[in-house]
Enzyme design. Structure first.
Site, PDB file in Angstrom:
ATOM      1  CD  GLU A 241      12.056   1.408  -9.618  1.00  0.00           C
ATOM      2  OE1 GLU A 241      11.730   0.558  -8.785  1.00  0.00           O
ATOM      3  OE2 GLU A 241      11.254   1.855 -10.468  1.00  0.00           O
TER       4      GLU A 241
ATOM      5  N   GLY B 148       8.113  10.748  -7.269  1.00  0.00           N
ATOM      6  CA  GLY B 148       7.712   9.333  -7.258  1.00  0.00           C
ATOM      7  C   GLY B 148       8.031   8.592  -8.552  1.00  0.00           C
TER       8      GLY B 148
ATOM      9  CE  LYS C  11       9.772  -1.416 -12.195  1.00  0.00           C
ATOM     10  NZ  LYS C  11      10.143  -0.015 -12.293  1.00  0.00           N
TER      11      LYS C  11
ATOM     12  CD  GLU D 126      -0.007  -3.092 -20.280  1.00  0.00           C
ATOM     13  OE1 GLU D 126      -0.615  -3.924 -20.950  1.00  0.00           O
ATOM     14  OE2 GLU D 126       1.063  -2.567 -20.665  1.00  0.00           O
TER      15      GLU D 126
ATOM     16  CB  VAL E 203       6.894  -2.609 -19.787  1.00  0.00           C
ATOM     17  CG1 VAL E 203       7.606  -1.861 -20.908  1.00  0.00           C
ATOM     18  CG2 VAL E 203       7.666  -3.865 -19.414  1.00  0.00           C
TER      19      VAL E 203
ATOM     20  CG  PHE F 166      -2.217   0.724   1.038  1.00  0.00           C
ATOM     21  CD1 PHE F 166      -2.998   0.550  -0.105  1.00  0.00           C
ATOM     22  CD2 PHE F 166      -2.657   1.617   2.007  1.00  0.00           C
ATOM     23  CE1 PHE F 166      -4.186   1.249  -0.271  1.00  0.00           C
ATOM     24  CE2 PHE F 166      -3.848   2.327   1.850  1.00  0.00           C
ATOM     25  CZ  PHE F 166      -4.608   2.139   0.704  1.00  0.00           C
TER      26      PHE F 166
ATOM     27  N   GLY G 112       5.031   7.028 -12.754  1.00  0.00           N
ATOM     28  CA  GLY G 112       4.079   7.876 -12.020  1.00  0.00           C
ATOM     29  C   GLY G 112       3.030   7.020 -11.325  1.00  0.00           C
TER      30      GLY G 112
ATOM     31  CE  LYS H 138      10.272   0.091 -16.336  1.00  0.00           C
ATOM     32  NZ  LYS H 138      10.547   1.525 -16.188  1.00  0.00           N
TER      33      LYS H 138
ATOM     34  CG  ASP I 254      13.315   0.641 -14.208  1.00  0.00           C
ATOM     35  OD1 ASP I 254      12.525   0.053 -13.437  1.00  0.00           O
ATOM     36  OD2 ASP I 254      12.935   1.325 -15.174  1.00  0.00           O
TER      37      ASP I 254
END
Ligand code: HSE
Length: 340
Positions: free
Chosen positions: A209, A206, A125, A149, A152, A8, A321, A224, A220
């Site tokens: 990472e 935000g 990821k 979804e 990436v 959360f 985001g 992906k 990262d």
């Protein structure tokens, strides 16, 4: 539909907000009704109510106390594994933090959920980059869906394009900008900003990472790239198979030199077929201004698939985001709803 939410933080809270704000639209347009019946977060606590949790109350508690344990009613204290095993949920949304080296704790969460016969949606990821073939087999064996979804290009429907939209095509490769933070840094360095300040801003907003070296060292984008190659090109790459260079060595002088040549530096992720193998690379490249990728700025990402039937197919959209990722989780949820 009943959802158990594991994690959360930025993604989990944004997904809950989007779900709450769009309740009416979802019911009118798709006949879709959904309750979050459990939330379990290592830092913020956990609460379970089979009748469904009050989302504004949860979000208010996070804002005021950074915890959800003050929630009125419900059962408190179930850890993530017990939540996955014991809560009666159709779908587990796994949005705990990501770890690209071990995939944990997400990998264990996802395996537990699939074994318990629950559909899984994740933006995480690590587990998908490290173990997609195994997780897909586990989902198939248990007759449930594994949807990812948001791993990436956040909520921009890249995986759906590759798997569903381009079904029947052979995807021979792809090339694109897959990391929002580094693209944001490169774009703002070009405007004269200092690397460290821009990175701090990307963290504040935000995009970056928790450990931003994952962005700036290229990990990262490697994750992906592996996810796309394995799920859409049908290969079994590991992150270590991808040639990698980040943006940490790029100095303001390099950006100026590129400008003088009429070019731009971009962190490009790509994969291509080499005989029966698939090869992949993430590295900064000098891109001609006439290349569509040159005008992709800030946290916008872009990806071009090379296909046998349509040639190049390009998708451009937000790559990072919280709100964007929250929407992507909802898109996956609706895909499961359509198939049920
Ligand atoms: N840190 C990632 C990025 C977030 O900047 O692209 C979205 O995956």
């Amino acid at each position: 539909m009943k959802v158990a939410l594991i994690g959360f933080g930025t993604v989990g809270t944004n997904f809950a907000r989007v779900l709450h704000e769009k309740r009416r639209l979802l019911k009118d347009r798709y006949g879709f009704e959904c309750e979050i019946v459990a939330v379990s977060d290592l830092l913020r606590g956990s609460v379970h109510d089979p009748k469904g949790l009050d989302i504004p109350e949860l979000l208010g508690l996070v804002k005021e106390t950074n915890k959800i344990e003050g929630y009125k009613g419900g059962t408190k204290g179930l850890d993530s594994i017990r939540t996955i095993r014991e809560v009666d949920a159709d779908v587990v949304v796994e949005v705990a933090w990501t770890n690209l080296e071990t995939g944990e704790p997400g990998l264990t969460h996802i395996k537990e959920a699939l074994r318990a016969g629950r559909h899984v949606i994740t933006s995480n990821k690590g587990p998908i980059a490290l173990a997609y073939p195994e997780l897909k087999r586990l989902a198939d064996e248990n007759g449930v869906q594994l949807r990812f979804e948001c791993t990436v290009m956040s909520g921009t429907p890249t995986i759906m394009l590759g798997i569903d939209g381009l079904a029947g095509h052979v995807v021979n490769g792809f090339r694109g900008i897959l990391n929002g933070t580094t693209n944001y840094i490169l774009t703002n360095m070009e405007k004269g900003g200092a690397y460290a300040d821009i990175l701090k801003e990307a963290q504040r907003l935000g995009y970056a990472e928790v450990e931003p070296s994952a962005d700036v060292e290229g990990w990262d984008a490697v994750g992906k790239t592996v996810i796309l190659a394995n799920s859409i090109m049908g290969t079994e790459l590991r992150p270590g198979d991808v040639e990698r260079e980040g943006i940490t060595k790029i100095a303001p002088g390099d950006i100026e030199a590129a400008k003088r040549q009429g070019k731009r530096i971009k962190l490009i992720a790509q994969a291509w077929r080499d005989g029966s193998r698939v090869k992949a690379k993430v590295a900064p490249e000098l891109v001609e201004l006439s290349d569509p990728l040159a005008s992709v700025s800030g946290t916008t990402n872009a990806l071009t698939f090379e296909t046998d039937g349509l040639g190049a197919v390009t998708i451009i959209g937000k790559g990072a985001g919280g709100v964007e990722t929250g929407h992507g989780i909802l898109t996956d949820l609706l895909a499961i709803h359509r198939s049920m």
